[in-house]
Design a protein around this motif. Sequence first.
Motif, PDB file in Angstrom:
ATOM      1  N   SER A 113      23.418  23.417  38.574  1.00 17.99           N
ATOM      2  CA  SER A 113      22.626  24.387  37.973  1.00 17.99           C
ATOM      3  C   SER A 113      23.148  25.039  36.646  1.00 17.99           C
ATOM      4  N   CYS A 114      22.582  25.744  35.850  1.00 19.16           N
ATOM      5  CA  CYS A 114      22.871  26.362  34.527  1.00 19.16           C
ATOM      6  C   CYS A 114      24.090  26.937  34.859  1.00 19.16           C
ATOM      7  N   ILE A 115      24.074  27.977  36.075  1.00 20.35           N
ATOM      8  CA  ILE A 115      25.480  28.850  36.151  1.00 20.35           C
ATOM      9  C   ILE A 115      26.660  28.088  36.554  1.00 20.35           C
ATOM     10  N   GLU A 116      26.340  26.912  37.471  1.00 19.68           N
ATOM     11  CA  GLU A 116      27.478  26.288  37.860  1.00 19.68           C
ATOM     12  C   GLU A 116      28.098  25.312  36.569  1.00 19.68           C
ATOM     13  N   TYR A 117      27.288  24.857  35.450  1.00 16.28           N
ATOM     14  CA  TYR A 117      27.745  24.235  34.654  1.00 16.28           C
ATOM     15  C   TYR A 117      28.486  24.969  33.578  1.00 16.28           C
ATOM     16  N   TYR A 118      28.308  26.319  33.416  1.00 12.99           N
ATOM     17  CA  TYR A 118      28.944  27.171  32.284  1.00 12.99           C
ATOM     18  C   TYR A 118      30.167  27.689  33.052  1.00 12.99           C
ATOM     19  N   CYS A 119      29.994  27.789  34.502  1.00 14.77           N
ATOM     20  CA  CYS A 119      31.368  28.346  35.189  1.00 14.77           C
ATOM     21  C   CYS A 119      32.567  27.217  35.121  1.00 14.77           C
ATOM     22  N   TYR A 120      31.963  25.946  35.084  1.00 14.07           N
ATOM     23  CA  TYR A 120      32.891  24.736  34.820  1.00 14.07           C
ATOM     24  C   TYR A 120      33.349  24.911  33.770  1.00 14.07           C
ATOM     25  N   LYS A 121      32.716  25.088  32.417  1.00 13.54           N
ATOM     26  CA  LYS A 121      33.078  24.698  31.003  1.00 13.54           C
ATOM     27  C   LYS A 121      34.057  26.153  30.993  1.00 13.54           C
ATOM     28  N   LEU A 122      34.029  27.158  31.393  1.00 19.12           N
ATOM     29  CA  LEU A 122      34.896  28.316  30.953  1.00 19.12           C
ATOM     30  C   LEU A 122      35.982  28.242  31.974  1.00 19.12           C
ATOM     31  N   GLN A 123      36.387  27.567  32.427  1.00 18.89           N
ATOM     32  CA  GLN A 123      37.702  27.281  33.341  1.00 18.89           C
ATOM     33  C   GLN A 123      38.897  27.298  32.579  1.00 18.89           C
ATOM     34  N   ILE A 124      39.730  27.873  33.098  1.00 16.10           N
ATOM     35  CA  ILE A 124      41.155  27.637  32.317  1.00 16.10           C
ATOM     36  C   ILE A 124      41.788  26.179  32.916  1.00 16.10           C
ATOM     37  N   ARG A 125      42.205  25.365  31.988  1.00 12.77           N
ATOM     38  CA  ARG A 125      42.788  24.116  32.656  1.00 12.77           C
ATOM     39  C   ARG A 125      44.230  23.932  31.705  1.00 12.77           C
ATOM     40  N   LEU A 126      45.271  23.826  32.511  1.00 12.11           N
ATOM     41  CA  LEU A 126      46.510  23.489  31.778  1.00 12.11           C
ATOM     42  C   LEU A 126      46.496  22.222  31.013  1.00 12.11           C
ATOM     43  N   ALA A 127      46.206  21.127  31.639  1.00 13.07           N
ATOM     44  CA  ALA A 127      46.275  20.047  31.075  1.00 13.07           C
ATOM     45  C   ALA A 127      45.397  19.850  29.996  1.00 13.07           C
ATOM     46  N   LYS A 128      44.416  20.409  29.653  1.00 10.70           N
ATOM     47  CA  LYS A 128      43.435  20.301  28.575  1.00 10.70           C
ATOM     48  C   LYS A 128      43.213  21.526  28.113  1.00 10.70           C
ATOM     49  N   ASN A 129      43.382  21.589  26.621  1.00 11.71           N
ATOM     50  CA  ASN A 129      43.117  23.083  26.055  1.00 11.71           C
ATOM     51  C   ASN A 129      41.533  22.807  25.857  1.00 11.71           C
ATOM     52  N   SER A 130      40.896  24.228  26.119  1.00 14.56           N
ATOM     53  CA  SER A 130      39.610  24.369  25.969  1.00 14.56           C
ATOM     54  C   SER A 130      39.115  24.849  24.665  1.00 14.56           C
ATOM     55  N   ILE A 131      38.189  24.245  23.748  1.00 11.97           N
ATOM     56  CA  ILE A 131      37.714  24.569  22.565  1.00 11.97           C
ATOM     57  C   ILE A 131      37.103  26.098  22.704  1.00 11.97           C
ATOM     58  N   LEU A 132      36.404  26.099  23.876  1.00 17.75           N
ATOM     59  CA  LEU A 132      35.409  27.538  24.082  1.00 17.75           C
ATOM     60  C   LEU A 132      36.330  28.639  24.372  1.00 17.75           C
ATOM     61  N   LEU A 133      37.538  28.534  24.904  1.00 17.51           N
ATOM     62  CA  LEU A 133      38.365  29.622  25.211  1.00 17.51           C
ATOM     63  C   LEU A 133      39.447  29.981  23.951  1.00 17.51           C
ATOM     64  N   LYS A 134      39.316  29.027  23.255  1.00 17.52           N
ATOM     65  CA  LYS A 134      40.255  29.276  21.988  1.00 17.52           C
ATOM     66  C   LYS A 134      39.104  29.810  20.652  1.00 17.52           C
ATOM     67  N   SER A 135      38.200  29.909  21.084  1.00 18.73           N
ATOM     68  CA  SER A 135      37.206  30.120  19.753  1.00 18.73           C
ATOM     69  C   SER A 135      37.149  31.336  19.464  1.00 18.73           C
ATOM     70  N   GLY A 136      38.065  32.394  19.789  1.00 19.05           N
ATOM     71  CA  GLY A 136      38.015  33.883  19.315  1.00 19.05           C
ATOM     72  C   GLY A 136      36.959  34.588  19.697  1.00 19.05           C
ATOM     73  N   ARG A 137      36.495  35.299  18.595  1.00 21.84           N
ATOM     74  CA  ARG A 137      35.238  36.038  18.622  1.00 21.84           C
ATOM     75  C   ARG A 137      33.869  35.455  18.884  1.00 21.84           C
ATOM     76  N   LEU A 138      33.920  34.036  18.583  1.00 20.52           N
ATOM     77  CA  LEU A 138      32.705  33.482  18.851  1.00 20.52           C
ATOM     78  C   LEU A 138      32.500  33.007  20.481  1.00 20.52           C
ATOM     79  N   LEU A 139      33.631  33.145  21.130  1.00 24.50           N
ATOM     80  CA  LEU A 139      33.612  33.101  22.680  1.00 24.50           C
ATOM     81  C   LEU A 139      32.719  34.201  23.160  1.00 24.50           C
ATOM     82  N   GLN A 140      32.860  35.349  22.633  1.00 27.84           N
ATOM     83  CA  GLN A 140      32.167  36.475  23.063  1.00 27.84           C
ATOM     84  C   GLN A 140      30.632  36.116  22.987  1.00 27.84           C
TER      85      GLN A 140
END
Length: 518
Positions: A113-140
């Motif tokens: 589902s759409c919500i499952e996909y974005y929930c997956y994309k917005l997880q914190i993963r130590l082994a891989k830096n997320s572009i989304l979570l590092k995008s600053g104000r654009l993340l909002q």
Amino acid sequence: MLIHLLSKNRYSIFFRSLRDVKANEKRTIILRTHFELDQRLYNTPTSSQIAGILLEQTSDPPTKGPPIVIYSSSGQSYKIQHYYGCYDPLQYPLLFPYGGKKHKIKNKKKTVSCIEYYCYKLQIRLAKNSILLKSGRLLQQFVVDMYIKIETGKLDFYRKEQKKIRADLYQGVVDSVALGERNASKIGKRIILPAGFIGNPRDLRKRYLDAMSLGQRYGKPDIFLTITCNPAWSEIVSELGINEIVQNRPDLTCRIFRAKLIELKDLIIKKKFFGPVAAFAYVVEFQKRDLSHAHFLIILKESSKITFAESYDEYVAAEIPDAKKHSLLFDLVLKHMMHGPYGEKNPKNVCMSKKGYCKSRYPKSYCEYTIQAEDSYPIYRRRNNQIQVKVRKSMLDNRWVVPYNPYLLCRFDCHLNVEVCSSICSVKYLYKYIYKGHDKIAFNLVDTEKPELFVDEIKQFQTGRWISPPEAMWRIYAFILNEMQPSVTTLQVHLPHKHAITFQESQDLQKILSFDFY
């Protein structure tokens, strides 16, 4: 470097063609913040944040999400709907520099589902830096946009599946048939949203009535508690990267606040901090201050009821503590529990009403002893001991202290307001307060290049739902928004032939009456 990076993006050709297209009309959003609006819902934003306004309509569900309109050099235009797979890389090219790529699905399901996909994309993963979570104000902006996409998809589903379903009383159908009307599309009203759609007026009204039934069964609430997220919590600050600010990490604030909320709930319910609990209800809210908060209503068992004014001081304090004996508590009260300054010391504060006084009725009056009041809350002990502290460039005393519990304040290090419900008159107000619904805003679009000299607020201002990044992230993570224990089962009671029935608009009314609805 960016041009070279985007050269591998298959959608970049569309953006480069925009240089030959004239910009659309520039418009400005004007927010209406008049005092006659319900300030619990239409209060003014007090923080700098990116938020979304979701239009609300009374007769139909909200309109479909706005598409991206792409123009080519030949003048042709293309509409990219919010549910297209290329919507995200077109709207956020820097977050998807390669145009997006397919993800391998490791579970048995072929689709998510759409919500499952974005929930997956917005997880914190130590082994891989997320572009989304590092995008600053654009993340909002991203999380608000994606949640609006999710909710719009749900509304589209209800629109398509239920647009032909109507409802009316059984007696109304009988009367219509008696007058010779057999066309189902001519009677009743359309069903827009079911009560199961969380947050809609039907859902909130049902929860309010369920909560009122708890008060009828177990008595009035004893404790009204509000906890607000503290962006300076060590658990949040320790996870911030270089040059990161808390406001740009709504994922962190939501996760930590939820953990604190569960801890507080366990402390009250399982560990019986105030005593054995008979029933409780809480609601998580998101105001325009960029801070999540939750309201608790707690009903204690008969053996632990707080019945005498003398015992209120065991649970609630409303004075500045001694700085030498309780240095930690003193610092926390000054940091979190001082209301103001308002009134003459700060007449432009958002807490001020149109008539020039604080809506929360601060400063309070001095009182040597806690006494029972006739309204919703008791009058707490606020002695005139000449203690004054400097808060926000003003000298404040005990009259400006928000009631708190010393232990809870020291343990959770945040704004944590605790009140004793001393009167039965407060029951209806408290339950209505916690189930008041989403934050809203009244707004109007104005042409920036040709501003209107006069704005007809009655005709042009629209009502919209205000969606902030913390709320969007909370809902994408599918965290609980409200809870009530014990649960309430609704029994439908009605007069003969006054029960509601649903039917398709293409049905024959005579055939509808032939079924046994009992």
